[in-house]
Scaffold this motif. Structure first.
Motif, PDB file in Angstrom:
ATOM      1  N   ASN A   6       0.803  -1.214   0.000  1.00  0.00           N
ATOM      2  CA  ASN A   6       0.000   0.000   0.000  1.00  0.00           C
ATOM      3  C   ASN A   6       0.843   1.274   0.000  1.00  0.00           C
ATOM      4  N   LYS A   7       2.149   1.105   0.064  1.00  0.00           N
ATOM      5  CA  LYS A   7       3.024   2.273   0.118  1.00  0.00           C
ATOM      6  C   LYS A   7       3.194   2.901  -1.271  1.00  0.00           C
ATOM      7  N   ILE A   8       3.460   4.187  -1.279  1.00  0.00           N
ATOM      8  CA  ILE A   8       3.735   4.910  -2.520  1.00  0.00           C
ATOM      9  C   ILE A   8       5.201   4.684  -2.871  1.00  0.00           C
ATOM     10  N   ARG A   9       5.434   4.043  -3.994  1.00  0.00           N
ATOM     11  CA  ARG A   9       6.793   3.689  -4.418  1.00  0.00           C
ATOM     12  C   ARG A   9       7.438   4.875  -5.120  1.00  0.00           C
ATOM     13  N   ILE A  10       8.639   5.227  -4.672  1.00  0.00           N
ATOM     14  CA  ILE A  10       9.300   6.438  -5.155  1.00  0.00           C
ATOM     15  C   ILE A  10      10.709   6.140  -5.646  1.00  0.00           C
ATOM     16  N   VAL A  11      11.063   6.734  -6.778  1.00  0.00           N
ATOM     17  CA  VAL A  11      12.452   6.804  -7.233  1.00  0.00           C
ATOM     18  C   VAL A  11      12.888   8.244  -7.018  1.00  0.00           C
ATOM     19  N   ILE A  12      14.035   8.445  -6.405  1.00  0.00           N
ATOM     20  CA  ILE A  12      14.514   9.787  -6.111  1.00  0.00           C
ATOM     21  C   ILE A  12      15.857  10.029  -6.792  1.00  0.00           C
ATOM     22  N   GLN A  30       7.797   8.714   7.166  1.00  0.00           N
ATOM     23  CA  GLN A  30       6.379   9.028   6.982  1.00  0.00           C
ATOM     24  C   GLN A  30       5.489   7.794   7.099  1.00  0.00           C
ATOM     25  N   GLY A  31       6.044   6.630   6.781  1.00  0.00           N
ATOM     26  CA  GLY A  31       5.284   5.393   6.938  1.00  0.00           C
ATOM     27  C   GLY A  31       4.586   4.893   5.699  1.00  0.00           C
ATOM     28  N   ASP A  32       4.167   5.805   4.811  1.00  0.00           N
ATOM     29  CA  ASP A  32       3.440   5.361   3.621  1.00  0.00           C
ATOM     30  C   ASP A  32       4.242   5.538   2.334  1.00  0.00           C
ATOM     31  N   PHE A  33       5.557   5.798   2.472  1.00  0.00           N
ATOM     32  CA  PHE A  33       6.424   5.925   1.310  1.00  0.00           C
ATOM     33  C   PHE A  33       7.475   4.819   1.301  1.00  0.00           C
ATOM     34  N   GLU A  34       7.798   4.342   0.108  1.00  0.00           N
ATOM     35  CA  GLU A  34       8.873   3.371  -0.052  1.00  0.00           C
ATOM     36  C   GLU A  34       9.792   3.853  -1.173  1.00  0.00           C
ATOM     37  N   VAL A  35      11.050   4.134  -0.835  1.00  0.00           N
ATOM     38  CA  VAL A  35      12.032   4.557  -1.833  1.00  0.00           C
ATOM     39  C   VAL A  35      12.619   3.296  -2.458  1.00  0.00           C
ATOM     40  N   VAL A  36      12.309   3.074  -3.720  1.00  0.00           N
ATOM     41  CA  VAL A  36      12.743   1.834  -4.386  1.00  0.00           C
ATOM     42  C   VAL A  36      14.093   1.971  -5.066  1.00  0.00           C
ATOM     43  N   GLN A  37      14.524   3.222  -5.334  1.00  0.00           N
ATOM     44  CA  GLN A  37      15.866   3.418  -5.888  1.00  0.00           C
ATOM     45  C   GLN A  37      16.288   4.869  -5.760  1.00  0.00           C
ATOM     46  N   GLU A  38      17.593   5.046  -5.490  1.00  0.00           N
ATOM     47  CA  GLU A  38      18.194   6.373  -5.454  1.00  0.00           C
ATOM     48  C   GLU A  38      19.097   6.536  -6.676  1.00  0.00           C
ATOM     49  N   CYS A  39      19.082   7.737  -7.269  1.00  0.00           N
ATOM     50  CA  CYS A  39      19.897   8.012  -8.446  1.00  0.00           C
ATOM     51  C   CYS A  39      20.654   9.321  -8.245  1.00  0.00           C
TER      52      CYS A  39
END
Length: 217
Positions: A6-12, A30-39
């Motif tokens: 249910n988390k919002i998947r983020i690439v940063i 925040q609890g509802d965010f998931e960072v899937v990759q850093e660039c």
């Protein structure tokens, strides 16, 4: 805490490691965010956005290898539904217009609060847009139209905008051809059309025009 599904998947993407890691840490809290990759550059961002298919792409504009504006155009060519949120220190209205025209869904200044950034991510994830009031007012007044002299990028095609930003960033035609996966002749043709459309005679005049419009990094 929300389950991973249910988390919002983020690439940063941000080339400043300390800044990027600080943002990642904040997002994870925040609890509802998931960072899937850093660039750390535009090229790796485009690759990650295509491979990971994140819900939201959080990115800076001033990045090595590939300018952020070019990266937006390139990833939208591959993923037209991508939701891009720009996090930057640039607060010039011309920059906001350029990003809005390029297809970004939102624009948040790095001086903003954690709450503002989190809200922007959630709004964009839900299909909305998140831009400063200054841009909203400018668009409402008609200053964002292609007839307005400050919005010079509106007269260019997406591919021409890619070339424009690389040219004003000092890239040679050969480099532009490699970065955008096109022939030297095609890159040169795009450069010529840009000069004609913007009514300048050479690259030096183009860079001065970009500087006057606040479109230099």
């Amino acid at each position: 805490m929300s389950s991973d599904k249910n988390k919002i998947r983020i690439v940063i993407a941000d080339d400043h490691t300390l800044v990027r890691q600080s943002i990642v840490q904040m997002l994870r809290q925040q609890g509802d965010f998931e960072v899937v990759q850093e660039c750390e550059d535009g090229v790796s961002l485009v690759q990650a956005a295509i491979q990971k298919a994140p819900d939201v792409i959080l990115m800076d504009i001033s990045m090595p290898k590939m300018n952020g504006l070019v990266a937006i155009d390139k990833l939208l060519d591959n993923r037209p539904d991508a939701k891009v949120l720009v996090l930057t220190m640039h607060d010039e209205i011309e920059y906001m217009h350029a990003l809005h025209t390029s297809g970004a869904r939102g624009y948040v200044l790095k001086e903003s609060s954690t709450e503002q950034l989190s809200e922007a991510i959630r709004v964009i994830h839900e299909g909305g847009t998140f831009f400063p009031n200054a841009l909203t007012q400018s668009l409402a007044s008609g200053k964002g139209s292609s007839t307005d002299d400050t919005s010079i990028l509106n007269n260019l095609t997406r591919r021409e905008r890619e070339v424009f930003h690389l040219v004003v960033a000092g890239r040679a035609t050969k480099e532009i051809a490699v970065l955008l996966d096109m022939s030297y002749k095609t890159a040169e043709n795009h450069r010529g059309r840009i000069l004609n459309k913007l009514q300048v005679s050479n690259t030096a005049e183009l860079i001065r025009l970009a500087a006057r419009k606040g479109l230099l990094e």
